[in-house]
Design an enzyme around this catalytic site. Structure first.
Site, PDB file in Angstrom:
ATOM      1  N   LYS A  53     -12.903  17.654  -6.885  1.00 36.10           N
ATOM      2  CA  LYS A  53     -12.952  18.153  -8.271  1.00 36.10           C
ATOM      3  C   LYS A  53     -12.736  19.662  -8.313  1.00 36.10           C
ATOM      4  O   LYS A  53     -12.014  20.169  -9.175  1.00 36.10           O
ATOM      5  CB  LYS A  53     -14.308  17.803  -8.907  1.00 36.10           C
ATOM      6  CG  LYS A  53     -14.326  16.373  -9.419  1.00 36.10           C
ATOM      7  CD  LYS A  53     -15.597  16.049 -10.135  1.00 36.10           C
ATOM      8  CE  LYS A  53     -16.683  15.636  -9.222  1.00 36.10           C
ATOM      9  NZ  LYS A  53     -17.448  14.463  -9.629  1.00 36.10           N
ATOM     10  N   GLN A  97     -23.710  14.568  -9.925  1.00 38.21           N
ATOM     11  CA  GLN A  97     -23.086  13.639  -8.986  1.00 38.21           C
ATOM     12  C   GLN A  97     -24.056  12.529  -8.594  1.00 38.21           C
ATOM     13  O   GLN A  97     -25.208  12.800  -8.246  1.00 38.21           O
ATOM     14  CB  GLN A  97     -22.605  14.427  -7.752  1.00 38.21           C
ATOM     15  CG  GLN A  97     -21.859  13.606  -6.731  1.00 38.21           C
ATOM     16  CD  GLN A  97     -20.552  13.015  -7.262  1.00 38.21           C
ATOM     17  OE1 GLN A  97     -19.894  13.612  -8.109  1.00 38.21           O
ATOM     18  NE2 GLN A  97     -20.204  11.843  -6.800  1.00 38.21           N
ATOM     19  N   ASP A 120     -18.810  13.125 -17.914  1.00 40.27           N
ATOM     20  CA  ASP A 120     -18.740  11.856 -17.189  1.00 40.27           C
ATOM     21  C   ASP A 120     -18.811  10.666 -18.160  1.00 40.27           C
ATOM     22  O   ASP A 120     -18.544   9.529 -17.760  1.00 40.27           O
ATOM     23  CB  ASP A 120     -19.929  11.738 -16.223  1.00 40.27           C
ATOM     24  CG  ASP A 120     -19.550  11.925 -14.777  1.00 40.27           C
ATOM     25  OD1 ASP A 120     -18.371  11.700 -14.449  1.00 40.27           O
ATOM     26  OD2 ASP A 120     -20.439  12.286 -13.989  1.00 40.27           O
TER      27      ASP A 120
HETATM   28  N1  GUN Z   1     -20.385   8.843  -8.137  1.00 45.15           N
HETATM   29  C1  GUN Z   1     -19.330   8.014  -7.995  1.00 45.15           C
HETATM   30  N2  GUN Z   1     -18.485   8.142  -9.030  1.00 45.15           N
HETATM   31  C2  GUN Z   1     -19.005   9.073  -9.843  1.00 45.15           C
HETATM   32  C3  GUN Z   1     -18.577   9.654 -11.078  1.00 45.15           C
HETATM   33  O1  GUN Z   1     -17.552   9.308 -11.674  1.00 45.15           O
HETATM   34  N3  GUN Z   1     -19.396  10.603 -11.589  1.00 45.15           N
HETATM   35  C4  GUN Z   1     -20.542  10.981 -10.980  1.00 45.15           C
HETATM   36  N4  GUN Z   1     -21.283  11.915 -11.572  1.00 45.15           N
HETATM   37  N5  GUN Z   1     -20.973  10.476  -9.847  1.00 45.15           N
HETATM   38  C5  GUN Z   1     -20.205   9.526  -9.285  1.00 45.15           C
END
Ligand code: GUN
Length: 293
Positions: A53, A97, A120
């Site tokens: 990211k 996350q 998200d």
């Molecule tokens: N863990 C796995 N996929 C994701 C996601 O799309 N967002 C977040 N915050 N954690 C994750």
């Protein structure tokens, strides 16, 4: 068989976002969009995801910050971290996350995120709006899948779509998004999970098969209709002597055999993964432009 090339489409969208950052923000003397991530502990998959990211943010000209906390952080301290980012006017949107350590109640953390900064799309307010087809932040992986189908002009209206896996992050939201009255959408969706009887026969009737169950190589050629469209959300690391990193990625689908039978398929890596990241950038842009209110 044709590839649904997530890397290619993600690169195109990143170029579009970079232009928008320049024209809509920098040329007007505004700060570029700013995204933050809260990362707890040192789970390798989470660290890889957050690093990807950050790299994508640099490529499009966003500002990105990562807030790291030890895996023994308390629920109270993590809630304070969320409140801090909610209040920081310089940050347009942020993610926490997942997964979080066992002592943390994931839902209490997600509920505390300001829905206007929830890029998200995990907050109940955004999920509710998604179900009602109202403007909202769509969760990144389903949003990426929909964008990929859209850019390759894969028709979804009236099609039988089968989703394998009912996670809150992928299976459940993508099944809702594709059954809504929208484009892409208007499909007849079947959501299969661990209690489903005879998954193979249901999957083999799908025009579009979306696989997000987290089981490496689960989908074999006999489970796929000829000329179906196959979307593989699985990501598994397996040791490899052929790569610098010492591992390579595999999906939930037996790519070598299934790709000979279907019309379109996403590769792993280079399919859904890059689309997830770019969807998060699109959500951040919407947050920075205050499009979701
Ligand atoms: N863990 C796995 N996929 C994701 C996601 O799309 N967002 C977040 N915050 N954690 C994750």
């Amino acid at each position: 068989m044709k590839l649904l090339d997530g890397k290619l489409i993600a690169d195109q969208i990143k170029a579009e976002i970079a232009t928008e950052v320049k024209v809509q923000f920098l040329d007007k003397g505004l700060e570029p969009p700013h995204i933050a991530a809260i990362l707890v502990g040192d789970d390798p998959a989470s660290m890889t995801y957050v690093a990807a990211k950050e790299k994508a943010c640099r490529e499009v000209g966003f500002i990105s910050s990562v807030y790291r906390y030890p895996s023994n952080i308390t629920q109270e301290k993590l809630l304070e971290a969320v409140e801090f980012l909610n209040a920081d006017e310089e940050i347009d949107g942020f993610i926490v996350q997942l997964p979080l350590p066992a002592q943390i109640d994931e839902y209490k953390i997600i509920e505390r995120i300001d829905p206007h900064k929830d890029i998200d799309g995990f907050h109940p307010v955004n999920i509710g709006k998604m179900v009602l087809n109202l403007p909202c932040f769509l969760p990144a992986t389903p949003f990426g899948i929909i964008t990929l189908l859209d850019r390759y002009q894969v028709e979804t209206a009236g099609k039988n779509i089968v989703v394998l896996g009912r996670s809150h992050i992928v299976g459940t939201p993508v099944s809702i998004m594709l059954s809504r009255k929208s484009t892409p959408g208007n499909a007849t969706v079947t959501l299969c999970h661990s209690q489903t009887m005879d998954i193979a026969s249901i999957a083999s009737r799908a025009d579009i098969l979306i696989v997000a169950m987290g089981k490496m190589g689960f989908v074999t050629a006999d489970m796929v209709k000829k000329d179906a469209v196959v979307i593989d959300v699985g990501v598994h690391r397996i040791p490899s002597t052929e790569t610098k990193s010492g591992f390579r990625l595999k999906g939930d689908v037996d790519f070598d055999r299934v790709s000979r039978k279907c019309s379109y398929i996403t590769p792993v890596p280079g399919g859904v993964g890059p689309m997830t990241i770019v969807s998060l950038l699109q959500n951040t842009l919407k947050a920075a432009k205050k499009e979701i209110i």
